[in-house]
Design a protein around this motif. Structure first.
Motif, PDB file in Angstrom:
ATOM      1  N   GLU A 238       1.033  -0.973   0.062  1.00 12.13           N
ATOM      2  CA  GLU A 238      -0.325   0.214   0.195  1.00 12.13           C
ATOM      3  C   GLU A 238       1.275   1.057   0.284  1.00 12.13           C
ATOM      4  N   ASN A 239       1.804   1.526   0.332  1.00 11.19           N
ATOM      5  CA  ASN A 239       2.926   2.473   0.328  1.00 11.19           C
ATOM      6  C   ASN A 239       3.861   2.581  -1.626  1.00 11.19           C
ATOM      7  N   GLN A 240       3.121   2.067  -2.146  1.00  9.17           N
ATOM      8  CA  GLN A 240       3.963   2.008  -3.299  1.00  9.17           C
ATOM      9  C   GLN A 240       4.235   3.320  -3.687  1.00  9.17           C
ATOM     10  N   LEU A 241       5.717   3.627  -4.612  1.00 12.89           N
ATOM     11  CA  LEU A 241       5.738   5.288  -4.936  1.00 12.89           C
ATOM     12  C   LEU A 241       4.288   5.579  -5.492  1.00 12.89           C
ATOM     13  N   ILE A 246       4.177  -0.033 -12.215  1.00 18.28           N
ATOM     14  CA  ILE A 246       3.621  -1.404 -11.073  1.00 18.28           C
ATOM     15  C   ILE A 246       3.144  -2.651 -12.157  1.00 18.28           C
ATOM     16  N   PHE A 247       3.275  -2.210 -13.443  1.00 18.09           N
ATOM     17  CA  PHE A 247       3.250  -3.503 -14.496  1.00 18.09           C
ATOM     18  C   PHE A 247       2.919  -3.513 -16.087  1.00 18.09           C
ATOM     19  N   GLU A 281       2.656   0.095 -20.390  1.00 18.39           N
ATOM     20  CA  GLU A 281       3.164   0.030 -19.185  1.00 18.39           C
ATOM     21  C   GLU A 281       1.859   0.107 -18.681  1.00 18.39           C
ATOM     22  N   ILE A 282       2.100   0.102 -16.935  1.00 19.19           N
ATOM     23  CA  ILE A 282       1.276   0.919 -16.271  1.00 19.19           C
ATOM     24  C   ILE A 282       1.603   1.062 -14.772  1.00 19.19           C
ATOM     25  N   TYR A 283       1.238   2.515 -14.373  1.00 19.67           N
ATOM     26  CA  TYR A 283       1.362   3.533 -13.513  1.00 19.67           C
ATOM     27  C   TYR A 283       0.762   3.553 -12.584  1.00 19.67           C
ATOM     28  N   LEU A 288      -1.844   4.072  -2.467  1.00 18.90           N
ATOM     29  CA  LEU A 288      -2.887   2.667  -2.379  1.00 18.90           C
ATOM     30  C   LEU A 288      -2.940   3.176  -0.788  1.00 18.90           C
ATOM     31  N   ASP A 289      -3.768   2.515  -0.336  1.00 20.14           N
ATOM     32  CA  ASP A 289      -5.049   2.361   1.215  1.00 20.14           C
ATOM     33  C   ASP A 289      -5.834   1.020   1.262  1.00 20.14           C
TER      34      ASP A 289
END
Length: 752
Positions: A238-241, A246-247, A281-283, A288-289
């Motif tokens: 959930e602490n992804q920048l 991400i994918f 590319e997905i950003y 997130l929470d």
């Protein structure tokens, strides 16, 4: 719908005494009774963890649970993450207080069942799908799924495609509707097809929604993009920048040129993610929470640039993992449930153990170990008693106790730490103000404990006499300096003790001596202290006489002691001398007895040859018992014991008097007789009552004295006695001559 609510049944099940599970349907009418009389007491309060649900439920004065005017929408609860979508369960927590020392947590678990209140809908009511005419048989065209906000069996259960006749497509019923080509398309025969897709849910009756689809048959571009996978899955913390990739998704198109050039897009516009349409590319656009939403499903669309344009779809599921990013939230409430804002407690120093001071509720928005919390205190005099998960009661632990006289206030540090990695904690400092109570007995400052008696002279003391004045202090701060006194005295003494602590001797006793006074001091809380006061009332004159007597008679006492010592020494010397004499006398007697025994043995042997037995000679002088001077004298002669003579004086009238002059003369006479008798080597017979006969016949010789009633003096008694013994002597002489060779007497004595 009204009939439905009338037949609504709310099912209730109890897991334990404090937890009740209730099943209800969503969208209940206003003021619907959920549960009647939750508690028998009227002291039932919402816990902070359930404040959110007060919008939908309320408690009336009878502690019964009702719905409010706010509609309970299960789909709304699921969307707001107030409950899980699979089973919408909410917990209503109440604080149930029976008494100050008896509280409990009452939990009402409400499971909201879904009702069929939503019809299936499509995002687009009309959809155009261009497809190439050269599509192969069994080619599948994925369609847009309908949306139904109900859950479970009440959600979409079936799709139907119309018309059935003259339709080259059939519907494949999967999670998403798919058109499958069963016949070869020919644009020249038919360039388009109008279809109707109907979605049905599982309600009774079933609700439906429809979508009109126009299939446009195009030419040339006959290959659609193909993804590597239909479903992709990715886990993100959930602490992804933010703005991090991400994918990356990928699809292939077997056409060439523009028909093979692909672009990617997210089917539904998302505010959290975006995709590079060329690279796939997905950003991440926003943070997130985990506590708000734990998973996301993204539909990725790939289309080529052919004519007609072909596309394909893939699904990316993103699972959000929890990170320990929330510190514990601490809520302090008073015993009555009031929220504490100033963090201050008033505490009496006399408060007993196991009484709750306040309640502590801790929450953590994280999950798993990240939401598990442990709380500690920096003061061992306090303890945290676990009420339920992350709920505590602050109580006095025991020894040592709080003492107002040592400290008036205490700062307590409460620290609550979760079990996440890294750990996060919250610290709260609350102030305990200690109140004084009557816990110290009065201190007697003066007088101190008496080690010796207080001397009071009898003659010179003026009455009333003040024995002492008490000075009392009390360490309790708010203790008023008002004390009461009581006393007892042994022996009795006329005393008085005033309210200000003055001990007065009112009158002198009739006797002097030692008196013990026990004084008890009381404070207003009936705590006591005791002191003993010994007093000695004495007479001055008796003291002077004793002193003079002691001075004057000191020499006399010393002289008396000297004579006593001399006297004891003389007695000791005399005893030693007497013991020495007795030892010498015993030694001489033993030597004489040995000589006599030898001679007696010879005489005894010769006598035994004649008589065959040992004999005893007894001379008894019987006198009249009418006079106290009349005596019985017994003379014994034992030949076997060297003719030892014993004489006994017997008072026949039980008058213990002795005529020593008379006895001495008789003894002398008997001694003379004994000397003559012991010269014979055989037994000369027995004097007294005896049987004298050679043929064992019995003969009694009796010589009675004349009456002694005419005796008027001791001289006359002596002469009469002497005559008797002379007669006895003549008789014995005659008896020895006439009976020299007679055998032994069968009797032991002759009466003379």
């Amino acid at each position: 719908m009204l009939i439905f609510y009338l037949i609504l049944i709310i099912s209730i099940s109890a897991y334990d005494n404090n937890t009740i599970r209730i099943y209800i349907h969503e969208e209940l009418p206003l003021n619907t009774l959920i549960y009647s009389s939750i508690s028998l007491t009227n002291n039932l309060q919402w816990l902070p963890s359930s404040y959110l649900f007060q919008t939908y439920f309320y408690l009336n004065e009878n502690q019964s649970l009702y719905t409010t005017n706010q509609i309970i929408n299960r789909e709304e609860f699921c969307e707001k993450k107030l409950c899980y979508c699979s089973e919408c369960l909410i917990n209503l927590n109440f604080l149930q207080t029976f008494s100050l020392y008896n509280i409990s947590i009452r939990t009402i678990q409400i499971i909201i069942k879904d009702i069929n209140d939503h019809s299936p809908t499509f995002k687009k009511s009309f959809l155009q799908l261009p497809i190439a005419e050269n599509l192969p048989i069994d080619y599948e065209i994925p369609l847009e799924s309908a949306i139904d906000y109900d859950y479970g069996l009440l959600s979409i259960q079936n799709y139907e495609l119309y018309p059935i006749i003259n339709n080259p497509f059939v519907l494949i019923k999967r999670s998403k509707p798919i058109l499958k080509l069963k016949k070869i398309l020919d644009r020249e025969i038919k360039s388009n097809y109008l279809l109707k897709l109907i979605a049905y849910d599982g309600g009774q009756p079933s609700l439906s929604g429809e979508q009109n689809i126009e299939i446009i048959i195009t030419d040339v571009n006959d290959n659609a993009p193909i993804f590597d996978q239909i479903i992709y899955r990715k886990s993100l913390p959930e602490n992804q920048l933010i703005d991090s990739m991400i994918f990356q998704i990928h699809a292939n198109d077997y056409d060439e040129g523009e028909n093979a050039r692909l672009n990617y897009s997210i089917d539904y516009q998302s505010n959290l993610f975006y995709i590079n349409e060329k690279t796939g590319e997905i950003y991440l656009k926003k943070s997130l929470d985990y506590e708000k939403q734990r998973s996301y499903s993204i539909t990725i669309k790939a289309h080529d640039h052919g004519i007609p344009q072909l596309n394909n779809y893939a699904t990316l599921i993103i699972d959000v993992t929890d990170v320990n990013d929330h510190v514990p939230n601490v809520l302090l409430t008073e015993v009555n449930g009031t929220i504490m804002n100033n963090y201050q407690i008033n505490l009496s120093e006399c408060i007993s153990k196991d009484i709750p001071l306040l309640y502590i509720y801790v929450t953590d928005d994280d999950s798993g170990d990240n939401s598990r919390i442990s709380c500690t205190l920096n003061d061992t005099r306090l303890s945290l008693i676990i009420l339920t998960t992350n709920a505590y009661s602050l109580q006095i632990s025991g020894l040592p106790l709080f003492d107002y006289e040592l400290e008036q206030s205490v700062i307590v540090h409460l620290q609550c730490t979760d079990f996440g990695k890294p750990t996060l904690s919250t610290s709260i400092f609350f102030h305990i103000k200690i109140d004084d109570c009557n816990d110290n007995p009065p201190d007697i400052i003066f007088p101190l404990q008496f080690n010796q008696s207080l001397l009071i002279p009898y003659e010179t003391t003026k009455i009333p006499f003040i024995i002492t004045q008490f000075i009392i202090q009390d360490r309790d701060r708010f203790q008023s300096n008002i004390f009461s006194y009581s006393f007892d005295v042994s022996p009795l003494l006329n005393l008085s003790l005033t309210n200000n602590g003055t001990l007065i001797l009112c009158s002198m006793p009739s006797i002097t001596g030692l008196f013990i006074i026990n004084v008890t001091v009381y404070d207003i809380g009936n705590l006591t202290n005791i002191i003993s006061i010994p007093i000695n009332i004495y007479s001055i004159y008796e003291t002077l006489e004793i002193k003079n007597f002691n001075i004057e008679n000191t020499s006399l006492i010393l002289l008396l002691i000297f004579f006593i010592i001399i006297f004891l020494a003389a007695i000791l010397i005399s005893i030693c001398f007497l013991i020495t004499c007795l030892l010498r006398s015993n030694k001489i007697k033993s030597s004489r007895n040995s000589i006599r025994n030898s001679s007696c043995d010879e005489s005894t042997n010769s006598s035994n040859e004649r008589t065959g037995s040992s004999q005893k000679t007894t001379i008894e002088v019987l006198e009249d018992t009418t006079n106290s001077s009349n005596r019985v004298y017994q003379y014994d002669l034992k030949q076997a014991a060297a003719a030892a003579v014993d004489m006994k004086v017997i008072n026949t009238s039980d008058i213990h008097q002795r005529d020593f002059g008379y006895s001495e003369k008789v003894e002398r006479y008997l001694t003379h007789l004994n000397n003559r008798v012991t010269g014979i080597d055989r037994d000369e017979g027995v004097y007294g009552s005896s049987d004298i006969s050679s043929d064992h016949a019995t003969q009694q010789l009796t010589l009675r004295p004349s009456s002694i009633s005419s005796i008027h003096s001791s001289q006359q008694a002596y002469q009469d006695s002497l005559k008797r013994f002379e007669q006895l002597y003549s008789f014995v002489e005659h008896h020895q001559k006439t009976n020299l060779h007679t055998t032994a007497f069968s009797s032991d004595s002759l009466i003379v």
